[in-house]
Design an enzyme around this catalytic site. Sequence first.
Site, PDB file in Angstrom:
ATOM      1  N   HIS A  72     -16.499  -0.185  19.512  1.00 38.21           N
ATOM      2  CA  HIS A  72     -17.632  -0.514  19.189  1.00 38.21           C
ATOM      3  C   HIS A  72     -17.979  -2.437  18.901  1.00 38.21           C
ATOM      4  CE1 HIS A  72     -16.755   3.228  16.435  1.00 38.21           C
ATOM      5  NE2 HIS A  72     -15.609   3.160  16.073  1.00 38.21           N
ATOM      6  N   TYR A 201     -18.867   0.347   5.903  1.00 40.41           N
ATOM      7  CA  TYR A 201     -18.379   0.031   5.152  1.00 40.41           C
ATOM      8  C   TYR A 201     -19.547   0.126   4.419  1.00 40.41           C
ATOM      9  CZ  TYR A 201     -15.485  -1.944   7.477  1.00 40.41           C
ATOM     10  OH  TYR A 201     -13.962  -2.629   8.757  1.00 40.41           O
ATOM     11  N   PRO A 293      -7.205  -3.966   3.751  1.00 39.06           N
ATOM     12  CA  PRO A 293      -7.500  -2.788   4.327  1.00 39.06           C
ATOM     13  C   PRO A 293      -8.738  -4.188   4.922  1.00 39.06           C
ATOM     14  CG  PRO A 293      -6.702  -1.295   3.367  1.00 39.06           C
ATOM     15  CD  PRO A 293      -5.966  -2.291   2.979  1.00 39.06           C
ATOM     16  N   LYS A 297      -7.393  -5.880   9.551  1.00 34.14           N
ATOM     17  CA  LYS A 297      -6.965  -7.551   9.731  1.00 34.14           C
ATOM     18  C   LYS A 297      -5.387  -7.070   9.671  1.00 34.14           C
ATOM     19  CE  LYS A 297     -10.667  -9.922  10.936  1.00 34.14           C
ATOM     20  NZ  LYS A 297     -10.818  -9.027  12.333  1.00 34.14           N
ATOM     21  N   TYR A 385     -15.106 -10.339  11.788  1.00 34.90           N
ATOM     22  CA  TYR A 385     -14.289  -9.430  11.560  1.00 34.90           C
ATOM     23  C   TYR A 385     -14.280  -9.360  13.699  1.00 34.90           C
ATOM     24  CZ  TYR A 385     -14.925  -4.453  11.259  1.00 34.90           C
ATOM     25  OH  TYR A 385     -14.358  -3.007  11.429  1.00 34.90           O
TER      26      TYR A 385
HETATM   27  P1  FAS Z   1       5.337  -2.080   9.156  1.00 30.03           P
HETATM   28  O1  FAS Z   1       5.472  -1.637   7.461  1.00 30.03           O
HETATM   29  O2  FAS Z   1       4.738  -1.265  10.398  1.00 30.03           O
HETATM   30  O3  FAS Z   1       6.937  -1.974   9.975  1.00 30.03           O
HETATM   31  C1  FAS Z   1       8.149  -2.909   9.926  1.00 30.03           C
HETATM   32  C2  FAS Z   1       9.534  -1.852  10.564  1.00 30.03           C
HETATM   33  O4  FAS Z   1      10.049  -2.117   9.844  1.00 30.03           O
HETATM   34  C3  FAS Z   1       9.122  -0.177   9.672  1.00 30.03           C
HETATM   35  O5  FAS Z   1       9.059   0.888  10.126  1.00 30.03           O
HETATM   36  C4  FAS Z   1      10.501  -0.163   8.612  1.00 30.03           C
HETATM   37  O6  FAS Z   1      11.123   1.248   8.383  1.00 30.03           O
HETATM   38  C5  FAS Z   1      11.206  -0.892   9.281  1.00 30.03           C
HETATM   39  N1  FAS Z   1      11.721  -1.541   8.116  1.00 30.03           N
HETATM   40  C6  FAS Z   1      12.127  -1.791   6.704  1.00 30.03           C
HETATM   41  N2  FAS Z   1      13.771  -2.514   5.868  1.00 30.03           N
HETATM   42  C7  FAS Z   1      13.662  -2.063   7.124  1.00 30.03           C
HETATM   43  C8  FAS Z   1      15.345  -2.697   6.679  1.00 30.03           C
HETATM   44  N3  FAS Z   1      15.876  -3.698   5.575  1.00 30.03           N
HETATM   45  N4  FAS Z   1      16.494  -2.908   8.061  1.00 30.03           N
HETATM   46  C9  FAS Z   1      15.307  -1.919   9.430  1.00 30.03           C
HETATM   47  N5  FAS Z   1      14.205  -1.851   9.132  1.00 30.03           N
HETATM   48  C10 FAS Z   1      13.360  -1.845   8.197  1.00 30.03           C
HETATM   49  N6  FAS Z   1      -3.586  -2.376   8.247  1.00 30.03           N
HETATM   50  C11 FAS Z   1      -5.328  -2.186   9.293  1.00 30.03           C
HETATM   51  O7  FAS Z   1      -5.762  -3.206   9.414  1.00 30.03           O
HETATM   52  N7  FAS Z   1      -6.018  -1.160   8.857  1.00 30.03           N
HETATM   53  C12 FAS Z   1      -5.555  -0.082   7.801  1.00 30.03           C
HETATM   54  O8  FAS Z   1      -6.253   0.443   7.259  1.00 30.03           O
HETATM   55  C13 FAS Z   1      -4.168  -0.608   7.131  1.00 30.03           C
HETATM   56  N8  FAS Z   1      -4.032   0.633   6.797  1.00 30.03           N
HETATM   57  C14 FAS Z   1      -2.707   1.003   6.156  1.00 30.03           C
HETATM   58  C15 FAS Z   1      -2.329   1.974   5.101  1.00 30.03           C
HETATM   59  C16 FAS Z   1      -0.518   1.046   4.450  1.00 30.03           C
HETATM   60  C17 FAS Z   1       0.014   2.617   3.237  1.00 30.03           C
HETATM   61  C18 FAS Z   1      -0.270  -0.171   4.698  1.00 30.03           C
HETATM   62  C19 FAS Z   1       1.440  -0.006   3.894  1.00 30.03           C
HETATM   63  C20 FAS Z   1      -0.652  -0.894   6.092  1.00 30.03           C
HETATM   64  C21 FAS Z   1      -1.949  -0.980   6.249  1.00 30.03           C
HETATM   65  N9  FAS Z   1      -2.216  -1.467   7.107  1.00 30.03           N
HETATM   66  C22 FAS Z   1      -3.169  -1.301   7.735  1.00 30.03           C
HETATM   67  C23 FAS Z   1      -1.346  -2.201   7.883  1.00 30.03           C
HETATM   68  C24 FAS Z   1      -0.159  -2.302   8.722  1.00 30.03           C
HETATM   69  O9  FAS Z   1      -1.181  -1.798  10.012  1.00 30.03           O
HETATM   70  C25 FAS Z   1       0.439  -3.007   8.714  1.00 30.03           C
HETATM   71  O10 FAS Z   1      -0.421  -4.298   9.405  1.00 30.03           O
HETATM   72  C26 FAS Z   1       1.060  -3.171  10.507  1.00 30.03           C
HETATM   73  O11 FAS Z   1       2.181  -2.071  10.222  1.00 30.03           O
HETATM   74  C27 FAS Z   1       2.716  -4.210  10.067  1.00 30.03           C
HETATM   75  O12 FAS Z   1       2.962  -3.401  11.000  1.00 30.03           O
HETATM   76  P2  FAS Z   1       4.821  -4.587  10.647  1.00 30.03           P
HETATM   77  O13 FAS Z   1       4.734  -5.981  10.733  1.00 30.03           O
HETATM   78  O14 FAS Z   1       5.843  -4.271  12.178  1.00 30.03           O
HETATM   79  O15 FAS Z   1       5.319  -3.817  10.085  1.00 30.03           O
HETATM   80  C1  PHB Z   2      -9.354   2.742   9.699  1.00 27.28           C
HETATM   81  O1  PHB Z   2     -10.060   2.762  10.196  1.00 27.28           O
HETATM   82  O2  PHB Z   2      -8.315   3.238   9.494  1.00 27.28           O
HETATM   83  C2  PHB Z   2      -9.667   1.376   9.262  1.00 27.28           C
HETATM   84  C3  PHB Z   2     -11.408   0.754   9.327  1.00 27.28           C
HETATM   85  C4  PHB Z   2     -11.595  -0.444   9.674  1.00 27.28           C
HETATM   86  C5  PHB Z   2     -10.553  -1.060   8.004  1.00 27.28           C
HETATM   87  C6  PHB Z   2     -10.340  -0.471   7.813  1.00 27.28           C
HETATM   88  C7  PHB Z   2      -8.852   0.793   8.018  1.00 27.28           C
HETATM   89  O3  PHB Z   2     -11.950  -2.044   7.690  1.00 27.28           O
END
Ligand code: FAS
Ligand code: PHB
Length: 390
Positions: A72, A201, A293, A297, A385
């Site tokens: 993009h 957005y 989100p 980031k 961004y």
């Molecule tokens: P994660 O949470 O992805 O991974 C952590 C891992 O550790 C998991 O697999 C978990 O099972 C494991 N774990 C936890 N406790 C443990 C334990 N005690 N023992 C062993 N393993 C354990 N970011 C964006 O940029 N855009 C988005 O749209 C967006 N949407 C999101 C929606 C949701 C519902 C959530 C929760 C996050 C969202 N995020 C988004 C942020 C997300 O993408 C995170 O930044 C990303 O998953 C970060 O990755 P990790 O740091 O690996 O953490």
């Molecule tokens: C997504 O594609 O999930 C998405 C895109 C932009 C955002 C957050 C999530 O700011």
Amino acid sequence: MRTQVAIIGAGPSGLLLGQLLYKAGIDNIIFERQSADYVLGRIRAGILEEVTVALLNEAGVGERVQRDGVVHHSIELVFAGARHPIDVHGLTAGKVVTAYGQTELTRDLMEARAAAGLTTIYEAGNVVPQGFDGEQPFVTWTIDGATHRMDCDFIAGCDGFHGVSRATVKDRVREFERVYPFGWLGVLSDTPPVSPHAIVYGNSERGFSLCSMRSLTRSRYYVQCPLDDKVEDWSDARFWDELRRRLDPALAEAIVTGPSIEKSIAPLRSFVAEPMRFGRMFLAGDAAHIVPPTGAKGLNLAATDVKYLSTALISYFKDSTNEGIDSYSGKCLSRIWKAERFSWWLTSLMHRFPDTAGFGQRMQDAELDYLVHSRAASTVLAENYVGLPL
Ligand code: FAS
Ligand code: PHB
């Protein structure tokens, strides 16, 4: 048993760290409490900064994102019934973002790890980081009722917001948090994205909306919703109708609807835990910070934490220098707080808060008007961004 680096968590942070360390010849083992399928089943982020794509290439897993990622050059802001493009590419001397789902990124890393024959212990129960304030840290875990121990040189807490790593040092971290009074209802559908060349957005009197994608045949949409809403309150028909009401007429008309293949509500918070290093244990990714989100980031911050941490550990093992591990926390937090600021600012600008009325609404209106008509203001949005330089 012994390894050089014990990684807790097989999400993007843990898997990317494991891959970068492996490429540098540093032995590592990942402990994940869920199954691989469960980890892959989580639908999360979708937008990658150039820095993140470069890291995937450095880790040797960049082939699919280069092939399937949708690049993009711009984003759009929709408010007061009109669309306003922000030429991110032109305003940042050519930088872009890439739409590529976190699920696919995680799959790429899992497959590379398996192909390299590296060990990931899935469904590891009761993982506990220990001894990290001394010279001989170790991790214990249980499987089938038996407790095991892994000695190591360092522990990487990549276990997300609800993980055990930060909880183990909860009396030693200073936490900063802001919880937002709304959530995001997200829908994934196998329909062509309404705007294949820009992430859209929206800020309407009904609330925030976002039009994104995972590919040119798979869309990702969000609408702001009350925190006490339940997914079962939202039929597909109700979601599509609400999304359309929040967009300008032309875009609303262009939406291709279809059955949701995933539907979930995520709460929004800003959160930072300081510091990110405790002796021989380091926190990375969501274990140390969370952003709303809106600014896309979360995953990108996790990737740059991992870049700093892998570089620090590689220089420790290869060059016998502590400089990287000693400066890790400060270096990460400097970048994290700038991303927290941007994510908080864009969330505050694009959402309707319970007290957004009267003067507050006029402030939002004025800032949006200024943002899309001032090159300087648009440049500030664009450079944050696409991601600030490392
Ligand atoms: P994660 O949470 O992805 O991974 C952590 C891992 O550790 C998991 O697999 C978990 O099972 C494991 N774990 C936890 N406790 C443990 C334990 N005690 N023992 C062993 N393993 C354990 N970011 C964006 O940029 N855009 C988005 O749209 C967006 N949407 C999101 C929606 C949701 C519902 C959530 C929760 C996050 C969202 N995020 C988004 C942020 C997300 O993408 C995170 O930044 C990303 O998953 C970060 O990755 P990790 O740091 O690996 O953490
Ligand atoms: C997504 O594609 O999930 C998405 C895109 C932009 C955002 C957050 C999530 O700011």
